[in-house]
Write an enzyme that holds these catalytic residues in place. Sequence first.
Site, mmCIF file in Angstrom:
data_model
loop_
_atom_site.group_PDB
_atom_site.id
_atom_site.type_symbol
_atom_site.label_atom_id
_atom_site.label_comp_id
_atom_site.label_asym_id
_atom_site.label_seq_id
_atom_site.Cartn_x
_atom_site.Cartn_y
_atom_site.Cartn_z
ATOM 1 C CG ASN A 60 -26.196 -39.445 -43.916
ATOM 2 O OD1 ASN A 60 -26.037 -38.493 -43.154
ATOM 3 N ND2 ASN A 60 -27.246 -39.569 -44.710
ATOM 4 C CG ASP B 291 -28.323 -42.760 -45.821
ATOM 5 O OD1 ASP B 291 -29.359 -42.716 -45.122
ATOM 6 O OD2 ASP B 291 -28.118 -42.011 -46.795
ATOM 7 C CB SER C 123 -39.083 -30.035 -32.983
ATOM 8 O OG SER C 123 -39.237 -28.656 -33.229
ATOM 9 C CB THR D 17 -41.828 -27.724 -35.171
ATOM 10 O OG1 THR D 17 -42.531 -27.296 -36.326
ATOM 11 C CG2 THR D 17 -41.503 -29.187 -35.333
ATOM 12 C CE1 TYR E 279 -37.106 -31.098 -38.571
ATOM 13 C CE2 TYR E 279 -38.338 -29.252 -37.650
ATOM 14 C CZ TYR E 279 -37.393 -30.240 -37.506
ATOM 15 O OH TYR E 279 -36.729 -30.392 -36.314
ATOM 16 C CE LYS F 227 -37.475 -33.624 -35.804
ATOM 17 N NZ LYS F 227 -36.443 -34.651 -35.620
ATOM 18 C CE1 TYR G 162 -34.143 -32.650 -27.993
ATOM 19 C CE2 TYR G 162 -33.299 -31.997 -30.134
ATOM 20 C CZ TYR G 162 -33.402 -32.931 -29.119
ATOM 21 O OH TYR G 162 -32.737 -34.118 -29.249
ATOM 22 C CG ASN H 191 -32.294 -22.130 -37.330
ATOM 23 O OD1 ASN H 191 -31.744 -23.144 -37.712
ATOM 24 N ND2 ASN H 191 -33.605 -22.006 -37.291
ATOM 25 N NE ARG I 121 -39.823 -18.683 -32.758
ATOM 26 C CZ ARG I 121 -40.733 -17.774 -33.128
ATOM 27 N NH1 ARG I 121 -41.248 -16.926 -32.252
ATOM 28 N NH2 ARG I 121 -41.131 -17.725 -34.398
ATOM 29 N NE ARG J 129 -38.331 -17.640 -40.537
ATOM 30 C CZ ARG J 129 -37.329 -18.154 -39.827
ATOM 31 N NH1 ARG J 129 -36.125 -18.301 -40.386
ATOM 32 N NH2 ARG J 129 -37.502 -18.511 -38.568
HETATM 33 P P1 NAD Z 1 -27.713 -31.564 -37.420
HETATM 34 O O1 NAD Z 1 -28.059 -31.466 -38.870
HETATM 35 O O2 NAD Z 1 -26.496 -30.886 -36.925
HETATM 36 O O3 NAD Z 1 -27.623 -33.107 -37.015
HETATM 37 C C1 NAD Z 1 -28.359 -34.119 -37.665
HETATM 38 C C2 NAD Z 1 -27.384 -35.198 -38.112
HETATM 39 O O4 NAD Z 1 -28.101 -36.252 -38.740
HETATM 40 C C3 NAD Z 1 -26.352 -34.685 -39.126
HETATM 41 O O5 NAD Z 1 -25.050 -34.994 -38.655
HETATM 42 C C4 NAD Z 1 -26.683 -35.460 -40.400
HETATM 43 O O6 NAD Z 1 -25.531 -35.727 -41.172
HETATM 44 C C5 NAD Z 1 -27.343 -36.709 -39.852
HETATM 45 N N1 NAD Z 1 -28.277 -37.376 -40.760
HETATM 46 C C6 NAD Z 1 -29.305 -36.827 -41.452
HETATM 47 N N2 NAD Z 1 -29.939 -37.763 -42.168
HETATM 48 C C7 NAD Z 1 -29.292 -38.942 -41.938
HETATM 49 C C8 NAD Z 1 -29.466 -40.277 -42.398
HETATM 50 N N3 NAD Z 1 -30.419 -40.595 -43.284
HETATM 51 N N4 NAD Z 1 -28.628 -41.232 -41.946
HETATM 52 C C9 NAD Z 1 -27.634 -40.923 -41.079
HETATM 53 N N5 NAD Z 1 -27.414 -39.692 -40.611
HETATM 54 C C10 NAD Z 1 -28.234 -38.714 -41.034
HETATM 55 O O7 NAD Z 1 -29.002 -31.082 -36.609
HETATM 56 P P2 NAD Z 1 -29.221 -30.779 -35.061
HETATM 57 O O8 NAD Z 1 -29.569 -29.336 -34.942
HETATM 58 O O9 NAD Z 1 -28.134 -31.335 -34.253
HETATM 59 O O10 NAD Z 1 -30.570 -31.575 -34.819
HETATM 60 C C11 NAD Z 1 -30.595 -32.897 -34.312
HETATM 61 C C12 NAD Z 1 -32.035 -33.366 -34.228
HETATM 62 O O11 NAD Z 1 -32.760 -32.456 -33.385
HETATM 63 C C13 NAD Z 1 -32.773 -33.371 -35.559
HETATM 64 O O12 NAD Z 1 -33.617 -34.499 -35.586
HETATM 65 C C14 NAD Z 1 -33.588 -32.095 -35.531
HETATM 66 O O13 NAD Z 1 -34.743 -32.204 -36.317
HETATM 67 C C15 NAD Z 1 -33.927 -32.006 -34.048
HETATM 68 N N6 NAD Z 1 -34.237 -30.634 -33.620
HETATM 69 C C16 NAD Z 1 -33.330 -29.634 -33.865
HETATM 70 C C17 NAD Z 1 -33.638 -28.318 -33.498
HETATM 71 C C18 NAD Z 1 -32.687 -27.201 -33.793
HETATM 72 O O14 NAD Z 1 -33.114 -26.043 -33.774
HETATM 73 N N7 NAD Z 1 -31.392 -27.447 -34.028
HETATM 74 C C19 NAD Z 1 -34.860 -28.039 -32.855
HETATM 75 C C20 NAD Z 1 -35.739 -29.079 -32.598
HETATM 76 C C21 NAD Z 1 -35.416 -30.390 -32.993
HETATM 77 N N1 UFG Z 2 -35.335 -14.561 -37.250
HETATM 78 C C1 UFG Z 2 -34.933 -13.335 -37.753
HETATM 79 N N2 UFG Z 2 -33.932 -13.331 -38.667
HETATM 80 C C2 UFG Z 2 -33.311 -14.463 -39.114
HETATM 81 C C3 UFG Z 2 -33.741 -15.709 -38.594
HETATM 82 C C4 UFG Z 2 -34.756 -15.725 -37.666
HETATM 83 O O1 UFG Z 2 -35.452 -12.298 -37.370
HETATM 84 O O2 UFG Z 2 -32.401 -14.375 -39.968
HETATM 85 C C5 UFG Z 2 -36.374 -14.598 -36.190
HETATM 86 C C6 UFG Z 2 -37.589 -15.443 -36.511
HETATM 87 O O3 UFG Z 2 -38.563 -14.687 -37.155
HETATM 88 C C7 UFG Z 2 -38.008 -15.893 -35.107
HETATM 89 C C8 UFG Z 2 -36.687 -16.009 -34.350
HETATM 90 O O4 UFG Z 2 -35.766 -15.187 -35.055
HETATM 91 O O5 UFG Z 2 -38.782 -14.904 -34.490
HETATM 92 C C9 UFG Z 2 -36.124 -17.424 -34.264
HETATM 93 O O6 UFG Z 2 -36.042 -17.980 -35.575
HETATM 94 P P1 UFG Z 2 -35.207 -19.312 -35.867
HETATM 95 O O7 UFG Z 2 -35.250 -19.543 -37.337
HETATM 96 O O8 UFG Z 2 -33.877 -19.225 -35.211
HETATM 97 O O9 UFG Z 2 -36.014 -20.425 -35.070
HETATM 98 P P2 UFG Z 2 -37.555 -20.850 -35.200
HETATM 99 O O10 UFG Z 2 -38.200 -20.555 -33.874
HETATM 100 O O11 UFG Z 2 -38.202 -20.295 -36.394
HETATM 101 O O12 UFG Z 2 -37.441 -22.424 -35.431
HETATM 102 C C10 UFG Z 2 -36.527 -23.284 -34.732
HETATM 103 C C11 UFG Z 2 -36.163 -24.441 -35.645
HETATM 104 C C12 UFG Z 2 -37.389 -25.257 -35.917
HETATM 105 C C13 UFG Z 2 -37.979 -25.709 -34.618
HETATM 106 C C14 UFG Z 2 -38.281 -24.535 -33.722
HETATM 107 C C15 UFG Z 2 -38.774 -24.974 -32.382
HETATM 108 O O13 UFG Z 2 -35.636 -23.958 -36.863
HETATM 109 O O14 UFG Z 2 -37.039 -26.394 -36.648
HETATM 110 O O15 UFG Z 2 -37.096 -23.753 -33.553
HETATM 111 O O16 UFG Z 2 -37.873 -25.866 -31.827
HETATM 112 F F1 UFG Z 2 -39.126 -26.376 -34.853
#
Ligand code: NAD
Ligand code: UFG
Length: 337
Positions: free
Chosen positions: A32, A58, A124, A126, A148, A152, A176, A198, A230, A291
């Site tokens: 979407n 969507d 994730s 998480t 969040y 998951k 992931y 992040n 991490r 944080r």
């Molecule tokens: P992203 O936001 O770039 O991609 C998610 C996509 O889903 C976006 O393009 C968004 O427009 C679309 N979307 C959201 N809600 C929708 C809906 N209702 N209908 C249709 N499309 C929709 O995020 P990403 O980092 O590529 O993450 C992809 C997946 O991996 C997510 O499920 C996220 O929770 C999971 N994940 C991401 C991370 C990370 O750190 N990036 C870590 C662990 C898990």
């Molecule tokens: N951090 C900083 N400064 C920032 C952002 C992060 O010091 O501006 C630190 C955090 O405290 C942490 C590390 O950098 O120690 C990584 O933080 P991120 O926010 O990049 O990633 P997280 O590990 O907190 O979380 C990410 C995703 C979650 C997911 C998790 C495990 O945001 O959704 O990885 O996959 F669940």
Amino acid sequence: MKILVTGGAGYIASHTNVELLKEDYEVVVLDNLLNSVEESIHRVEALTGKEITFYQTDLLNEEAVDAIFRAEKFDAVIHFAGLKAVGESCRVPLLYFDNNLTGTINLLKCMDRYGVKKLVFSSSATVYGHAKEMPITEEAPLFAMNPYGRTKLIIEDMLRDIYASDNSWDIALLRYFNPIGAHESGDIGEDPNGIPNNLVPYIAKVAVGALDKIHVFGNDYDTPDGTGIRDYIHVVDLAIGHVKAIEKLSSNPGLVTYNLGTGVGYSVMDIIKNYEAACGKELPFVIDPRRPGDAAVCYSDASKAERELGWTAKRGIKEMCEDSWRWQSKNPQGYSK
Ligand code: NAD
Ligand code: UFG
């Protein structure tokens, strides 16, 4: 094989689409564009020389999703679509429950209705909450730390229940760790809206001059340099993991769960140093308080994916930072020029 990629315009999905197209899978994207732009799909097409069918739809609109299933005959689904910002999920949990849970339920109803029973789900690390033992194996206890993470965990639980009720499903739950980096071309990458939450996208914005300094969240953790550790994984390695998971589903494994990480932990200061080397400049930083909700250390045991998928992450921290920087410096404003 025709694959439906939900959230297919997003960060991880766009890299996965490149790897799927390289292996001659047919890719249909449903997104979407809530957190992405259509340009990412065009960039993937340009990179691979292959076409993607795109539906701007969507997942909350079940009728529209049903129409796509009626029109296309999918062999499998990779379900990336969802909202992913931890802080936002604490402020507006209902938005997360509605989007991530209702969206997934609508998708699963359509899959069931049309007999599409092969699914790869973006889970994730998480779901492990604050794991006590490192490295984290797939058998570690599960716990949701925030709304969040709860979405998951609930989706994983729903999928385990669905599989228990009907073992003709084949489902891969991919947990992931911390995806970073970008495709080596620098043409696709992570393009967050607003100020990044992040670490690496934030550092990238400082390196490109869009933000003035990095905020290190705490240097008093019980880690060698006091900053959080991490398991960062290159997004292309992660993308290849999805192709391996799709291959695995062809052998009818039932429900399988894999950590996708490198098994190696890096601290915030390690990342800053590697990023400085990649971009060739010193990056200003300040030490802020911890944080809330952050763990000191989190890294995977990814040996199950190696044994069962024949997958292992190949790209190291240097390439992760160099590729992130190539994307950021080629596209200082992300996809929107
Ligand atoms: P992203 O936001 O770039 O991609 C998610 C996509 O889903 C976006 O393009 C968004 O427009 C679309 N979307 C959201 N809600 C929708 C809906 N209702 N209908 C249709 N499309 C929709 O995020 P990403 O980092 O590529 O993450 C992809 C997946 O991996 C997510 O499920 C996220 O929770 C999971 N994940 C991401 C991370 C990370 O750190 N990036 C870590 C662990 C898990
Ligand atoms: N951090 C900083 N400064 C920032 C952002 C992060 O010091 O501006 C630190 C955090 O405290 C942490 C590390 O950098 O120690 C990584 O933080 P991120 O926010 O990049 O990633 P997280 O590990 O907190 O979380 C990410 C995703 C979650 C997911 C998790 C495990 O945001 O959704 O990885 O996959 F669940």
